[in-house]
Design a protein around this motif. Structure first.
Motif, short mmCIF file in Angstrom:
data_model
loop_
_atom_site.label_atom_id
_atom_site.label_comp_id
_atom_site.label_asym_id
_atom_site.label_seq_id
_atom_site.Cartn_x
_atom_site.Cartn_y
_atom_site.Cartn_z
N ALA A 196 0.81 -1.22 0.00
CA ALA A 196 0.00 0.00 0.00
C ALA A 196 0.84 1.27 0.00
CB ALA A 196 -0.93 0.00 1.21
N HIS A 197 2.15 1.13 0.27
CA HIS A 197 2.98 2.33 0.43
C HIS A 197 4.17 2.36 -0.53
CE1 HIS A 197 0.64 3.27 3.96
NE2 HIS A 197 0.92 2.10 4.49
N LEU A 198 4.09 1.61 -1.61
CA LEU A 198 5.20 1.59 -2.57
C LEU A 198 5.35 2.93 -3.29
CD1 LEU A 198 4.56 -1.93 -4.17
CD2 LEU A 198 6.45 -1.31 -2.66
N ARG A 199 6.60 3.21 -3.68
CA ARG A 199 6.95 4.38 -4.50
C ARG A 199 6.63 5.71 -3.82
NH1 ARG A 199 4.66 0.50 -7.65
NH2 ARG A 199 6.05 -0.49 -9.18
N ARG A 200 6.79 5.75 -2.52
CA ARG A 200 6.56 7.00 -1.79
C ARG A 200 7.78 7.42 -0.98
NH1 ARG A 200 0.35 6.11 0.54
NH2 ARG A 200 -0.56 5.39 -1.45
N GLY A 201 8.92 6.76 -1.22
CA GLY A 201 10.15 7.16 -0.57
C GLY A 201 10.42 6.51 0.77
N TYR A 202 9.57 5.60 1.21
CA TYR A 202 9.76 4.99 2.52
C TYR A 202 10.98 4.07 2.54
CZ TYR A 202 5.14 6.75 3.79
OH TYR A 202 4.06 7.57 4.08
N ALA A 203 11.19 3.32 1.47
CA ALA A 203 12.37 2.45 1.42
C ALA A 203 13.65 3.27 1.42
CB ALA A 203 12.31 1.55 0.18
N ASP A 204 13.65 4.39 0.72
CA ASP A 204 14.81 5.29 0.75
C ASP A 204 15.09 5.76 2.16
OD1 ASP A 204 16.30 5.87 -1.67
OD2 ASP A 204 14.41 6.51 -2.53
N ALA A 205 14.04 6.07 2.91
CA ALA A 205 14.21 6.54 4.28
C ALA A 205 14.85 5.47 5.15
CB ALA A 205 12.85 6.96 4.86
N VAL A 206 14.41 4.22 4.98
CA VAL A 206 14.97 3.12 5.76
C VAL A 206 16.43 2.89 5.39
CG1 VAL A 206 14.82 0.63 6.19
CG2 VAL A 206 12.74 2.00 6.13
N LEU A 207 16.72 2.86 4.09
CA LEU A 207 18.09 2.62 3.64
C LEU A 207 19.02 3.72 4.10
CD1 LEU A 207 19.93 0.75 1.99
CD2 LEU A 207 19.38 2.13 -0.02
N THR A 208 18.59 4.97 3.98
CA THR A 208 19.40 6.10 4.43
C THR A 208 19.73 5.98 5.91
OG1 THR A 208 18.56 7.62 2.76
CG2 THR A 208 19.39 8.61 4.78
N THR A 209 18.73 5.64 6.71
CA THR A 209 18.92 5.52 8.16
C THR A 209 19.86 4.37 8.49
OG1 THR A 209 16.73 6.46 8.55
CG2 THR A 209 17.73 5.23 10.37
N ALA A 210 19.70 3.23 7.82
CA ALA A 210 20.57 2.08 8.07
C ALA A 210 22.02 2.41 7.74
CB ALA A 210 20.10 0.88 7.26
N LEU A 211 22.26 3.08 6.62
CA LEU A 211 23.62 3.44 6.25
C LEU A 211 24.22 4.43 7.25
CD1 LEU A 211 23.16 3.79 2.39
CD2 LEU A 211 24.52 2.05 3.57
N SER A 212 23.41 5.37 7.71
CA SER A 212 23.88 6.35 8.69
C SER A 212 24.25 5.67 10.01
CB SER A 212 22.80 7.41 8.91
OG SER A 212 23.19 8.33 9.91
N MET A 213 23.42 4.74 10.46
CA MET A 213 23.70 4.01 11.69
C MET A 213 24.96 3.17 11.55
SD MET A 213 19.95 2.72 13.01
CE MET A 213 18.74 3.86 13.70
N ALA A 214 25.15 2.55 10.40
CA ALA A 214 26.36 1.75 10.17
C ALA A 214 27.60 2.62 10.18
CB ALA A 214 26.24 1.01 8.84
#
Length: 253
Positions: A196-214
């Motif tokens: 229901a939430h595809l193509r709205r930037g949510y995956a980018d938000a998760v990936l960005t946060t994971a890379l920042s935490m790493a």
């Protein structure tokens, strides 16, 4: 010869599998991992090959290790070994999947638009996602596939579940982050977005946060694995990941 980065990644994957398991049996060329609490989870009950193995003997080795299960899963971490095992295993009835090992080599994106979440926060959307993917399995199988995520906390020194929420507070996209500070290695695993939430930037938000935490844990080796023939590989490439090697999965049942 494998690169030092790839050797580090494969060592991390082997160690994670061993630490996550509740029982381990060493085998020629690798080991078998088991977790009876998640009997229906192939990832938690499989054979992992991480050194040289007699390819012709591997079907028999796997049968002896996994014969009590309704499924068979063999993961071969080294590309050359995996290629050598492909013919004997397909002859024995296994399907063969190739995965790209992808290293993040771009700049770490700024900001943390997603947050750390617990399993309860992603349980409902994850259950719906698995039900969409496997509509014919019973509820116990779905429960094992969802709850097995908690067992992953044993796999690395730092394990975080990361989620991006909608304005209403629902988790729209999520992923795991596994970190070994001693070797500076971090894996991003199972990045999923609700239909229901595809193509709205949510995956980018998760990936960005994971890379920042790493990056905050001084992890210079930041990696993930992706189906070598599916579209997410190109999506990751546009976000600074590149393919440095391949691993192989063989499944039956």
């Amino acid at each position: 010869m494998p690169s030092s980065e790839l050797q580090r990644i494969n060592a991390f994957l082997s160690a994670f599998a061993r630490r996550q398991a509740t029982r381990i049996v060493d085998l020629p060329g690798g080991f078998a991992v088991y977790d009876d609490a998640f009997f229906h989870s192939r990832a938690n009950n499989q054979v992992i090959i991480d050194t040289a193995v007699d390819a012709e003997a591997l079907p028999t080795i796997a049968e002896e290790a996994l014969g009590h299960l309704p499924h068979r899963l063999i993961s071969v971490l080294d590309n050359e070994i995996g290629m050598a095992c492909a013919e004997p295993l397909t002859r024995a009835g296994y399907t063969h999947s190739l995965y790209a090992v992808m290293l993040h080599e771009g700049p770490v994106p700024a900001g943390r638009p997603a947050v750390e979440a617990d399993l309860d926060a992603i349980r409902d959307p994850l259950t719906r996602r698995w039900r969409d993917l496997l509509p014919d399995v019973d509820n116990e199988v779905i429960r094992h596939l969802v709850d097995r995520r908690e067992a992953r906390r044993r796999g690395a020194d730092i394990v975080r579940f990361i989620g991006a929420r909608t304005e209403e507070g629902d988790v729209a996209s999520w992923a795991d982050l596994y970190v070994d500070p001693a070797t500076g290695t971090a894996q991003i695993e199972d990045l999923i977005t609700s239909e229901a939430h595809l193509r709205r930037g949510y995956a980018d938000a998760v990936l960005t946060t994971a890379l920042s935490m790493a990056a905050d844990e001084d992890c210079r080796t930041r990696f993930l694995t992706a189906d070598a023939s599916d579209w997410p590989r190109q999506w990751y490439e546009r976000r600074g990941f590149s393919v440095i090697g391949h691993s192989h999965c063989f499944e039956r049942g």
